[in-house]
Design a protein around this motif. Structure first.
Motif, PDB file in Angstrom:
ATOM      1  N   ILE A 164      53.528  35.985  42.214  1.00 18.67           N
ATOM      2  CA  ILE A 164      54.265  35.267  40.653  1.00 18.67           C
ATOM      3  C   ILE A 164      52.758  34.488  40.184  1.00 18.67           C
ATOM      4  O   ILE A 164      52.909  35.050  38.519  1.00 18.67           O
ATOM      5  N   GLU A 165      52.031  34.063  41.369  1.00 20.31           N
ATOM      6  CA  GLU A 165      51.468  33.120  40.405  1.00 20.31           C
ATOM      7  C   GLU A 165      49.971  34.614  39.848  1.00 20.31           C
ATOM      8  O   GLU A 165      49.087  34.282  38.643  1.00 20.31           O
ATOM      9  N   THR A 166      50.086  35.432  40.610  1.00 22.20           N
ATOM     10  CA  THR A 166      49.374  36.508  40.349  1.00 22.20           C
ATOM     11  C   THR A 166      49.488  37.669  39.100  1.00 22.20           C
ATOM     12  O   THR A 166      49.294  38.857  38.858  1.00 22.20           O
ATOM     13  N   GLY A 167      51.398  37.566  38.747  1.00 20.97           N
ATOM     14  CA  GLY A 167      51.982  38.449  38.290  1.00 20.97           C
ATOM     15  C   GLY A 167      52.265  39.647  38.846  1.00 20.97           C
ATOM     16  O   GLY A 167      52.848  40.610  38.340  1.00 20.97           O
ATOM     17  N   GLN A 168      52.399  39.443  39.876  1.00 20.34           N
ATOM     18  CA  GLN A 168      52.690  41.112  40.812  1.00 20.34           C
ATOM     19  C   GLN A 168      54.540  40.980  41.135  1.00 20.34           C
ATOM     20  O   GLN A 168      55.089  41.806  40.768  1.00 20.34           O
ATOM     21  N   ALA A 169      55.542  40.151  41.005  1.00 21.18           N
ATOM     22  CA  ALA A 169      56.239  40.265  40.289  1.00 21.18           C
ATOM     23  C   ALA A 169      57.210  38.520  39.802  1.00 21.18           C
ATOM     24  O   ALA A 169      56.022  37.068  39.714  1.00 21.18           O
ATOM     25  N   TYR A 170      58.221  38.659  39.286  1.00 20.80           N
ATOM     26  CA  TYR A 170      58.848  37.589  38.751  1.00 20.80           C
ATOM     27  C   TYR A 170      60.193  37.191  39.209  1.00 20.80           C
ATOM     28  O   TYR A 170      60.392  35.805  39.445  1.00 20.80           O
ATOM     29  N   PHE A 171      60.894  38.065  39.343  1.00 15.16           N
ATOM     30  CA  PHE A 171      62.438  37.798  39.564  1.00 15.16           C
ATOM     31  C   PHE A 171      62.503  37.444  41.281  1.00 15.16           C
ATOM     32  O   PHE A 171      62.354  39.052  41.385  1.00 15.16           O
ATOM     33  N   ASN A 172      62.841  36.281  40.929  1.00 17.07           N
ATOM     34  CA  ASN A 172      63.280  35.971  42.793  1.00 17.07           C
ATOM     35  C   ASN A 172      63.735  34.742  42.542  1.00 17.07           C
ATOM     36  O   ASN A 172      62.795  34.290  41.760  1.00 17.07           O
ATOM     37  N   GLN A 173      64.321  33.972  43.536  1.00 19.12           N
ATOM     38  CA  GLN A 173      64.821  32.843  43.639  1.00 19.12           C
ATOM     39  C   GLN A 173      63.604  31.641  43.853  1.00 19.12           C
ATOM     40  O   GLN A 173      64.114  30.414  42.997  1.00 19.12           O
ATOM     41  N   GLY A 622      44.145  39.876  34.711  1.00 20.41           N
ATOM     42  CA  GLY A 622      43.323  40.613  35.234  1.00 20.41           C
ATOM     43  C   GLY A 622      41.931  40.042  34.982  1.00 20.41           C
ATOM     44  O   GLY A 622      40.728  41.004  35.792  1.00 20.41           O
ATOM     45  N   CYS A 623      41.621  39.872  34.444  1.00 23.44           N
ATOM     46  CA  CYS A 623      39.687  39.357  34.164  1.00 23.44           C
ATOM     47  C   CYS A 623      39.099  38.896  34.758  1.00 23.44           C
ATOM     48  O   CYS A 623      39.739  38.057  35.028  1.00 23.44           O
ATOM     49  N   PRO A 624      37.875  39.159  35.517  1.00 20.79           N
ATOM     50  CA  PRO A 624      37.793  38.478  36.807  1.00 20.79           C
ATOM     51  C   PRO A 624      37.343  36.706  35.617  1.00 20.79           C
ATOM     52  O   PRO A 624      37.092  36.245  35.425  1.00 20.79           O
ATOM     53  N   ALA A 625      37.666  36.299  36.921  1.00 18.95           N
ATOM     54  CA  ALA A 625      37.217  34.642  37.357  1.00 18.95           C
ATOM     55  C   ALA A 625      35.709  34.734  36.902  1.00 18.95           C
ATOM     56  O   ALA A 625      35.204  33.397  36.509  1.00 18.95           O
ATOM     57  N   ALA A 626      34.949  35.466  36.741  1.00 15.48           N
ATOM     58  CA  ALA A 626      33.288  35.243  36.972  1.00 15.48           C
ATOM     59  C   ALA A 626      33.314  35.147  35.993  1.00 15.48           C
ATOM     60  O   ALA A 626      32.106  34.840  34.953  1.00 15.48           O
ATOM     61  N   VAL A 627      33.906  36.560  34.800  1.00 10.02           N
ATOM     62  CA  VAL A 627      34.334  35.736  33.613  1.00 10.02           C
ATOM     63  C   VAL A 627      34.856  34.737  32.999  1.00 10.02           C
ATOM     64  O   VAL A 627      34.470  34.304  31.671  1.00 10.02           O
ATOM     65  N   ALA A 628      36.372  34.901  33.296  1.00  3.26           N
ATOM     66  CA  ALA A 628      36.636  33.756  32.431  1.00  3.26           C
ATOM     67  C   ALA A 628      36.894  32.169  33.045  1.00  3.26           C
ATOM     68  O   ALA A 628      37.608  31.490  31.863  1.00  3.26           O
ATOM     69  N   PHE A 652      47.784  22.419  33.413  1.00  4.67           N
ATOM     70  CA  PHE A 652      49.210  22.698  33.532  1.00  4.67           C
ATOM     71  C   PHE A 652      49.101  22.884  35.022  1.00  4.67           C
ATOM     72  O   PHE A 652      50.807  22.069  35.529  1.00  4.67           O
ATOM     73  N   LEU A 653      48.867  23.672  35.824  1.00  2.66           N
ATOM     74  CA  LEU A 653      48.871  24.457  37.558  1.00  2.66           C
ATOM     75  C   LEU A 653      48.848  22.638  38.045  1.00  2.66           C
ATOM     76  O   LEU A 653      49.828  22.645  38.716  1.00  2.66           O
ATOM     77  N   ASN A 654      48.388  22.160  37.024  1.00  4.58           N
ATOM     78  CA  ASN A 654      47.587  20.859  38.437  1.00  4.58           C
ATOM     79  C   ASN A 654      48.595  19.899  38.236  1.00  4.58           C
ATOM     80  O   ASN A 654      48.976  18.821  39.250  1.00  4.58           O
ATOM     81  N   GLU A 665      57.756  28.378  42.768  1.00  3.07           N
ATOM     82  CA  GLU A 665      56.740  28.313  42.410  1.00  3.07           C
ATOM     83  C   GLU A 665      56.644  28.601  40.886  1.00  3.07           C
ATOM     84  O   GLU A 665      57.606  28.999  40.367  1.00  3.07           O
ATOM     85  N   VAL A 666      55.812  28.292  40.790  1.00  2.00           N
ATOM     86  CA  VAL A 666      55.344  28.355  38.919  1.00  2.00           C
ATOM     87  C   VAL A 666      54.741  29.824  39.230  1.00  2.00           C
ATOM     88  O   VAL A 666      53.567  29.869  39.042  1.00  2.00           O
ATOM     89  N   GLY A 667      54.919  30.095  37.835  1.00  2.00           N
ATOM     90  CA  GLY A 667      53.606  31.348  36.998  1.00  2.00           C
ATOM     91  C   GLY A 667      53.736  31.113  35.671  1.00  2.00           C
ATOM     92  O   GLY A 667      54.723  31.182  35.011  1.00  2.00           O
ATOM     93  N   LEU A 668      52.213  31.496  35.269  1.00  2.00           N
ATOM     94  CA  LEU A 668      51.993  31.640  33.568  1.00  2.00           C
ATOM     95  C   LEU A 668      52.332  33.050  32.970  1.00  2.00           C
ATOM     96  O   LEU A 668      52.259  33.806  33.756  1.00  2.00           O
ATOM     97  N   ILE A 669      53.326  33.124  31.971  1.00  2.00           N
ATOM     98  CA  ILE A 669      53.095  34.551  31.539  1.00  2.00           C
ATOM     99  C   ILE A 669      52.760  34.179  29.814  1.00  2.00           C
ATOM    100  O   ILE A 669      53.141  33.673  28.644  1.00  2.00           O
TER     101      ILE A 669
END
Length: 672
Positions: A164-173, A622-628, A652-654, A665-669
């Motif tokens: 979920i951190e990378t946005g690959q999947a959301y719906f899971n326990q 998905g913007c590269p961290a080098a720019v973000a 927030f994540l910290n 696990e937490v993910g930002l949307i």
């Protein structure tokens, strides 16, 4: 000045002091001024004991006393709300609402928590039926269908595998999703709607099809979950239609999402002081224009159709000539026209001020202006109307400010020019929406454009006269198109601005050659830059090539620009850093392969390159961290650096390390 100390002296000493021309009084006045400074400082120190009243620099120290770890504040992001509520959050640790409130405090935007565990469809057992976990969706409910894949989704989903951190999947326990709305809305009060055709208008004053947004709601109190009416997003046609049908049926909601006590928009027809009643407003898809049926009788109320997605209005044939609208537009931050910075005071001595509402009144103000007694002129547009025509600024060796009035959002369809025969010394344009260009004449010495949107059209946004060797240009917090700047001018400085392109070029002279010495600070530039030299390019994104005639002077730092650019020395820039990293790992790669790989790995991914889009120039998923995270403050490069989004995300994540239950696990949307 008070004489508190002097009044405390015995009368005999004051009498003797009076006989000697009061030297003691003068001394105590000096002491009392210092006493007042110390007294005020003591008062501030008392206020610093409390999180609600302390200075901003004290907040991290109070946070340290509470044992708050992992979050930082560098002065641009306030932790006051989070620190103030920390003890309450710890008492309610482990609940979804606490995570939601922490997100609201740290992002300063609405947030919504979804526990995806409870949105998973379950295989049913005859002895243990779970009627709230059915795999089939109730498709008869339009509201449930509308909310699918939104932050308010009620339908069941199959389990997804991924992070979920990378946005690959959301719906899971174990997954907790935190939706954040990054757009803020601002109101336009009784502005002119643009007439596209008979009976067809747009909310936008320039005829652009731009969605209408919900208003900014006041912050929620603790224990209040976020609902749809609390978030800033484009108006939903389904919700609007449901409310309008309820109003027409005589059963309106007292506190509806859109048409409660404060309607999300109002429409005024033919100069009427009262807005159209909601019972006469209908929701329609106007991508293919359809006018409401004409009135049967002369006295019948006028019907209006509204498309909130496109910002279009359709009226009945032959009954409406002019339309005014009150509505809200969306933006990630205060860049461009519509909100001049209130903390900037441009007032000057010997200044004459005129409040104007039309171009005719502007010209009359020049006739009434006593420029000999008052060399400084301020023209304040106290209207949100659309002005049509050219504004000519004149007055030899004078200083002129043309600005939007307080809480006003004026629009101009036309150009702003300086009079060649009677040219002012300096011109400042502030807070306007303009569909046209700003054109200078000699011998103007200073042009400042602050908080202005120059709508991108087929012509340049700024044009300077040839051989303007005394001119300096300062552009701050603006959205604009290409700029044709004469190479002879002293220099041009752009900060916190977005510059679009014309024929692939963003900055050049009138003929496409090299422009003047350039400074870019936290800007996003979409086209090629052709200048004599780059004095400074800091924390900026330049999509097109940079071609500077002179590269021995100047500096490019913490920025992204193509490797083939001819620019001064680069310091912590991309893709150069990525080239060095790849070269160390793959020493056998040829230069072309290194260049291509580094460019692909760091290329800025933007939400939109459309200058009319709300998410224009915003870094996308998905913007590269080098720019973000490539700016000097570890924030994003480009125009939206001042929003400090990366710092808010990191905080927030910290913070979740303390409040998230083990195994989750937490993910930002990012919803907008």
């Amino acid at each position: 000045m008070t004489e508190r100390l002097y009044s405390l002296l015995p009368e005999i000493y004051r009498t003797l002091d009076y006989q000697k021309n009061e030297p003691l009084r003068a001394l105590l006045q000096v002491l009392e001024s210092e006493y007042n400074v110390v007294s005020q400082d003591i008062g501030r120190l008392y206020g610093d004991w409390f999180i609600e009243t302390c200075d901003e620099w004290v907040v991290p120290y109070i946070a340290d006393l509470l044992g708050i770890k992992g979050v930082r504040a560098d002065g641009s992001v306030s932790l006051r709300a989070y620190v103030a509520n920390t003890i309450g959050y710890r008492r309610r640790k482990g609940t979804a609402l606490v995570i939601e409130e922490i997100a609201r405090d740290l992002f300063a935007h609405p947030a919504k928590v979804q526990e995806f565990e409870f949105l998973l469809a379950h295989t049913q057992h005859m002895n243990h039926l779970r009627l709230d976990r059915l795999a089939t969706m109730e498709i008869r409910s339009a509201d449930i269908c509308r909310e699918v894949d939104t932050a308010f989704d009620q339908s069941m989903h199959l389990a997804e595998v991924g992070l979920i951190e990378t946005g690959q999947a959301y719906f899971n326990q174990p997954n907790i999703g935190v939706s954040v709305w990054r757009v803020e809305s601002h109101a336009v009060e009784r502005g002119n709607a643009f007439k596209l055709a008979p009976n067809q208008f747009t909310f936008d004053p320039f005829g652009r099809t731009i969605p209408i947004y919900s208003p900014q709601m006041p912050p929620l109190d603790s224990f209040e979950p976020t609902t749809e009416k609390d978030v800033v997003e484009p108006l939903s046609a389904r919700i609007m239609d449901n409310e309008l049908r309820a109003i027409r049926a005589g059963v309106p909601e007292l506190d509806g999402v859109y048409f409660g006590n404060n309607p999300v928009f109002e429409i005024y027809l033919n100069g009427s002081p009262t807005s159209v009643d909601p019972t006469n407003i209908y929701v329609a898809d106007l991508s293919v224009f359809r006018a409401p049926p004409p009135p049967v009788n002369p006295g019948d109320p006028i019907l209006v159709a509204v498309d909130p997605k496109l910002g279009l209005i359709a009226t009945q044939t032959g009954v409406v000539n002019t339309v005014k609208v009150s509505y809200h537009f969306g933006t990630p931050g205060k860049i461009g026209g519509g909100y001049a910075s209130s903390d900037v005071d441009l007032s000057t001595p010997l200044e004459e001020v005129f409040s104007v509402t039309s171009i005719a009144e502007i010209q009359q103000a020049f006739l009434n202006w006593d420029s000999l007694s008052y060399p400084n002129l301020r023209l304040t547009l106290d209207t949100s109307d659309t002005l049509t025509g050219t504004i000519v600024l004149s007055g030899t060796n004078t200083n002129i400010v043309l600005e939007a009035g307080a809480n006003q959002r004026p629009a101009l369809i036309g150009n702003i020019q300086t009079n060649a025969g009677s040219c002012p010394a300096s011109v400042t344009v502030r807070g306007l929406w303009i569909k046209g260009h700003v054109q200078t004449a000699k011998p103007l010495k200073s042009l400042a454009i602050h908080d202005v949107t120059l709508v991108v059209t087929g012509s340049p946004s700024i044009v300077t006269a040839d051989d303007s060797e005394d001119l300096e240009i300062d552009v701050q917090r603006c959205k604009l198109g290409a700029c044709h700047l004469d190479s002879a001018i002293v220099g041009a400085s752009f900060s916190n601005s977005v510059i679009h392109r014309l024929n692939g070029i963003s900055i050049s002279d009138r003929l496409g050659g090299s422009g003047p010495a350039l400074t870019l600070n936290r800007c996003t530039v979409f086209g090629e830059v052709r200048v004599k030299e780059v004095d400074l390019c800091s924390e900026s994104i330049v999509i097109g090539l940079v071609n500077a005639d002179r590269i021995q002077t100047g500096c490019v730092r913490f920025s992204w620009l193509p490797l083939a650019s001819r620019a001064p020395r680069r310091f912590y820039c991309q893709p150069n850093l990525e080239v060095d990293s790849l070269k160390a790992k793959n020493p056998s790669w040829p230069a072309t392969q290194l260049s291509t790989a580094a460019t692909l790995a760091t290329y800025p991914r933007l939400e939109s390159k459309d200058p009319d889009a709300v998410a224009y120039a915003q870094l996308g998923k998905g913007c590269p961290a080098a720019v973000a995270k490539g700016a000097e403050n570890e924030g994003e490069m480009g125009v939206w650096n001042f929003l400090n989004e990366q710092e808010r995300i990191s905080n927030f994540l910290n913070a979740m390390d303390e409040y998230l239950r083990f195994g989750l696990e937490v993910g930002l949307i990012k919803r907008t």
